[in-house]
Design an enzyme around this catalytic site. Structure first.
Site, PDB file in Angstrom:
ATOM      1  N   LYS A  52       0.844  -1.201   0.000  1.00 21.91           N
ATOM      2  CA  LYS A  52       0.000   0.000   0.000  1.00 21.91           C
ATOM      3  C   LYS A  52       0.879   1.251   0.000  1.00 21.91           C
ATOM      4  O   LYS A  52       0.600   2.223  -0.701  1.00 21.91           O
ATOM      5  CB  LYS A  52      -0.946  -0.023   1.208  1.00 21.91           C
ATOM      6  CG  LYS A  52      -2.054  -1.065   1.039  1.00 21.91           C
ATOM      7  CD  LYS A  52      -2.840  -1.384   2.296  1.00 21.91           C
ATOM      8  CE  LYS A  52      -3.789  -2.550   2.010  1.00 21.91           C
ATOM      9  NZ  LYS A  52      -4.501  -3.050   3.193  1.00 21.91           N
ATOM     10  N   GLN A  96      -4.906  -1.766   9.301  1.00 20.48           N
ATOM     11  CA  GLN A  96      -4.815  -3.105   8.723  1.00 20.48           C
ATOM     12  C   GLN A  96      -5.445  -4.126   9.672  1.00 20.48           C
ATOM     13  O   GLN A  96      -5.148  -4.152  10.865  1.00 20.48           O
ATOM     14  CB  GLN A  96      -3.332  -3.442   8.454  1.00 20.48           C
ATOM     15  CG  GLN A  96      -3.105  -4.739   7.698  1.00 20.48           C
ATOM     16  CD  GLN A  96      -3.643  -4.719   6.267  1.00 20.48           C
ATOM     17  OE1 GLN A  96      -3.719  -3.677   5.626  1.00 20.48           O
ATOM     18  NE2 GLN A  96      -4.030  -5.875   5.775  1.00 20.48           N
ATOM     19  N   ASP A 119     -11.510   2.221   3.588  1.00 21.10           N
ATOM     20  CA  ASP A 119     -11.860   0.795   3.498  1.00 21.10           C
ATOM     21  C   ASP A 119     -13.373   0.603   3.350  1.00 21.10           C
ATOM     22  O   ASP A 119     -13.820  -0.485   2.983  1.00 21.10           O
ATOM     23  CB  ASP A 119     -11.445   0.074   4.795  1.00 21.10           C
ATOM     24  CG  ASP A 119     -10.054  -0.538   4.721  1.00 21.10           C
ATOM     25  OD1 ASP A 119      -9.702  -1.068   3.651  1.00 21.10           O
ATOM     26  OD2 ASP A 119      -9.348  -0.513   5.746  1.00 21.10           O
TER      27      ASP A 119
HETATM   28  N1  GUN Z   1      -7.063  -7.151   5.827  1.00 23.20           N
HETATM   29  C1  GUN Z   1      -7.347  -7.908   4.745  1.00 23.20           C
HETATM   30  N2  GUN Z   1      -7.922  -7.164   3.782  1.00 23.20           N
HETATM   31  C2  GUN Z   1      -8.000  -5.909   4.264  1.00 23.20           C
HETATM   32  C3  GUN Z   1      -8.481  -4.688   3.734  1.00 23.20           C
HETATM   33  O1  GUN Z   1      -8.995  -4.597   2.605  1.00 23.20           O
HETATM   34  N3  GUN Z   1      -8.376  -3.603   4.553  1.00 23.20           N
HETATM   35  C4  GUN Z   1      -7.838  -3.668   5.796  1.00 23.20           C
HETATM   36  N4  GUN Z   1      -7.793  -2.565   6.531  1.00 23.20           N
HETATM   37  N5  GUN Z   1      -7.383  -4.792   6.324  1.00 23.20           N
HETATM   38  C5  GUN Z   1      -7.458  -5.900   5.555  1.00 23.20           C
END
Ligand code: GUN
Length: 284
Positions: A52, A96, A119
């Site tokens: 990211k 995350q 998200d």
């Molecule tokens: N963990 C697995 N996929 C995601 C996601 O799309 N966003 C976040 N914040 N954590 C994750």
């Protein structure tokens, strides 16, 4: 033999479009920013967070990284979120998941300012997806929709089967397919005769986290098959929830793992961050 749906290429195209837009903003001295918070040492999460960060640099966003120890308390984490909510340079906030044991995932998600919730996990944003009044679409389901569109398939009137009912993928996926007038069935661990339900699907989206669970006998000839899984096979090799080698002989289009849905999630995160920027300070 199915057409391969190249998520890497589609993701690169979308990130290129975002980069061009951000370059224009930069001329006016404006730079969108994404804060990424990782708590603990989960190796997969570290890889995701790193990807990211790299994507932010590539499109020209500022990224703010917060790597916190697994011993972080709820109060400490919530206080960081309060700070990020107030920070005018931060357009998007991503914590995350999963969080280490002892941390309250729901409380953390609810603390994020919904206008910065790139998200789309905050209940306010989840509700908006149900009613079509969304600011952001959740990254993985939005990426899946892009890939379905890429095949030229019309969702309207099609039998769409989603295997998996997680809050992050399965449930919002069903909403997005429904929004395009698909006839949607959601399957899960208690579904009876999963194979025959899947075999009725014109569009099959699989997000269960079990290596190669969907086999060729479960797939209608000519179906579009989207594999959200990121698993390891018996030899430790990366694979999806779909048995790619057999299903590619039956489907009309299929995503590979890796190189299918994975890269799309990050492209959609970049798109949401740009949207968040525009919503908060686009014409200031
Ligand atoms: N963990 C697995 N996929 C995601 C996601 O799309 N966003 C976040 N914040 N954590 C994750």
């Amino acid at each position: 033999m199915a057409t391969l749906i190249d998520g890497k290429a589609v993701s690169a195209r979308i990130r290129g479009e975002i980069r061009d837009e951000v370059a224009e903003l930069a001329k006016a001295g404006k730079v969108p920013g994404l804060a990424v918070v990782l708590v603990g040492e989960d190796p997969a999460s570290k890889v995701y967070v790193n990807n990211k960060k790299k994507a932010c640099a590539e499109v020209g966003f500022r990224s703010f990284e917060y790597l916190l120890p697994a011993t972080t308390t709820n109060e400490e984490l919530l206080s960081l979120i309060d700070t990020l909510n107030e920070d005018p340079e931060v357009d998007g906030i991503l914590v995350q998941l999963p969080l280490p044991k002892g941390l309250d995932e729901r409380a953390v998600i609810e603390r994020i300012n919904p206008a910065k919730d790139v998200d789309a996990f905050h209940p306010d944003n989840v509700g908006r997806i149900m009613t079509g009044q969304y600011r952001f679409l959740p990254c993985t389901p939005a990426g899946v929709m892009e890939l379905i569109h890429e095949t030229g398939t019309e969702v309207c009137g099609k039998n769409c089967v989603v295997v998996g009912r997680s809050n992050i993928v399965g449930k919002p996926m069903a909403m997005l397919l429904l929004a395009e007038n698909g006839t949607v069935t959601v399957c899960h661990s208690r579904t009876r005769d999963l194979a025959s339900v899947c075999a009725g699907a014109d569009i099959l989206v699989v997000a269960v986290g079990r290596a190669k669970m969907v086999t060729a006998d479960m797939v209608k000839p000519g179906a579009v098959v989207i594999d959200v899984g990121m698993d390891r096979d018996e030899n430790g090799k990366l694979c999806g929830d779909v048995d790619f080698d057999s299903v590619k002989e039956v489907a009309s289009a299929i995503t590979p793992v890796p190189g299918g849905v994975g890269p799309m999630t990050i492209a959609m995160l970049m798109k949401n961050t740009l949207t968040a920027f525009k919503l908060r300070r686009g014409n200031k």
